[in-house]
Scaffold this motif. Structure first.
Motif, PDB file in Angstrom:
ATOM      1  N   MET A 161       0.865  -1.173   0.000  1.00  0.00           N
ATOM      2  CA  MET A 161       0.000   0.000   0.000  1.00  0.00           C
ATOM      3  C   MET A 161       0.902   1.223   0.000  1.00  0.00           C
ATOM      4  N   GLY A 162       0.466   2.238  -0.701  1.00  0.00           N
ATOM      5  CA  GLY A 162       1.339   3.402  -0.784  1.00  0.00           C
ATOM      6  C   GLY A 162       0.629   4.649  -1.229  1.00  0.00           C
ATOM      7  N   TRP A 163       1.423   5.703  -1.323  1.00  0.00           N
ATOM      8  CA  TRP A 163       0.946   7.017  -1.755  1.00  0.00           C
ATOM      9  C   TRP A 163       1.785   7.476  -2.945  1.00  0.00           C
ATOM     10  N   TYR A 164       1.096   7.961  -3.946  1.00  0.00           N
ATOM     11  CA  TYR A 164       1.711   8.576  -5.106  1.00  0.00           C
ATOM     12  C   TYR A 164       1.188  10.000  -5.211  1.00  0.00           C
ATOM     13  N   ARG A 165       1.860  10.828  -5.982  1.00  0.00           N
ATOM     14  CA  ARG A 165       1.369  12.188  -6.196  1.00  0.00           C
ATOM     15  C   ARG A 165       1.620  12.604  -7.636  1.00  0.00           C
ATOM     16  N   GLN A 166       0.775  13.530  -8.065  1.00  0.00           N
ATOM     17  CA  GLN A 166       0.909  14.063  -9.418  1.00  0.00           C
ATOM     18  C   GLN A 166       0.678  15.563  -9.378  1.00  0.00           C
ATOM     19  N   ALA A 167       1.707  16.304  -9.745  1.00  0.00           N
ATOM     20  CA  ALA A 167       1.609  17.751  -9.842  1.00  0.00           C
ATOM     21  C   ALA A 167       1.231  18.131 -11.276  1.00  0.00           C
ATOM     22  N   PRO A 168       0.661  19.316 -11.463  1.00  0.00           N
ATOM     23  CA  PRO A 168       0.262  19.737 -12.813  1.00  0.00           C
ATOM     24  C   PRO A 168       1.438  19.675 -13.790  1.00  0.00           C
ATOM     25  N   GLY A 169       1.216  19.026 -14.926  1.00  0.00           N
ATOM     26  CA  GLY A 169       2.237  18.938 -15.949  1.00  0.00           C
ATOM     27  C   GLY A 169       3.332  17.926 -15.697  1.00  0.00           C
ATOM     28  N   LYS A 170       3.192  17.160 -14.619  1.00  0.00           N
ATOM     29  CA  LYS A 170       4.223  16.177 -14.284  1.00  0.00           C
ATOM     30  C   LYS A 170       3.635  14.781 -14.229  1.00  0.00           C
ATOM     31  N   GLN A 171       4.514  13.783 -14.284  1.00  0.00           N
ATOM     32  CA  GLN A 171       4.064  12.408 -14.182  1.00  0.00           C
ATOM     33  C   GLN A 171       3.769  12.037 -12.725  1.00  0.00           C
ATOM     34  N   ARG A 172       2.923  11.058 -12.563  1.00  0.00           N
ATOM     35  CA  ARG A 172       2.649  10.548 -11.224  1.00  0.00           C
ATOM     36  C   ARG A 172       3.912   9.868 -10.699  1.00  0.00           C
ATOM     37  N   GLU A 173       4.222  10.144  -9.423  1.00  0.00           N
ATOM     38  CA  GLU A 173       5.436   9.590  -8.842  1.00  0.00           C
ATOM     39  C   GLU A 173       5.152   8.959  -7.484  1.00  0.00           C
ATOM     40  N   LEU A 174       5.973   7.980  -7.145  1.00  0.00           N
ATOM     41  CA  LEU A 174       5.870   7.347  -5.845  1.00  0.00           C
ATOM     42  C   LEU A 174       6.330   8.313  -4.756  1.00  0.00           C
ATOM     43  N   VAL A 175       5.546   8.389  -3.687  1.00  0.00           N
ATOM     44  CA  VAL A 175       5.932   9.175  -2.508  1.00  0.00           C
ATOM     45  C   VAL A 175       6.455   8.234  -1.425  1.00  0.00           C
TER      46      VAL A 175
END
Length: 115
Positions: A34-48
């Motif tokens: 289980m985990g958290w990812y994030r995606q900022a505007p204009g960027k790819q989704r990344e593992l946090v």
């Protein structure tokens, strides 16, 4: 099938803290990571950050020392404690559950770090 519901996002000033929560329901016995990812505007989704069923954790270099992931297997929840937040942490944060041969995503929760 696994359903995930996130909560806890919002607006916070730089240096502040937020705690994200993710509640899982469904076929939970199959979940490994289980985990958290994030995606900022204009960027790819990344593992946090992510945590295994045995408690092993992995963090992105950008959040090490500031974020902590924990998992309550009895309550089927995973949390992300975020401290010393920076403007570059602003993104939509997604909860993820992964098992052999599949994965599920939450709907996402917005985190905005701004003064």
């Amino acid at each position: 099938q696994v359903q995930l519901v996130e909560s806890g996002g919002g607006l916070v000033q730089p240096g502040g803290s937020l705690r994200l929560s993710c509640a899982a329901s469904g076929s939970l016995f199959s979940i490994n990571l289980m985990g958290w990812y994030r995606q900022a505007p204009g960027k790819q989704r990344e593992l946090v950050a992510r945590i295994s069923s045995g408690g092993s954790t992995t963090y992105a270099d950008s959040v090490k020392g500031r974020f902590t992931i924990d998992r309550d297997n009895a309550k089927n929840t995973v949390h992300l404690q975020m401290n010393s937040l920076k403007p570059e942490d602003t993104a939509v944060y997604y909860c993820n559950a992964a098992w052999r041969g599949g994965a599920s995503w939450g709907q996402g929760t917005q985190v905005t770090v701004s003064s």
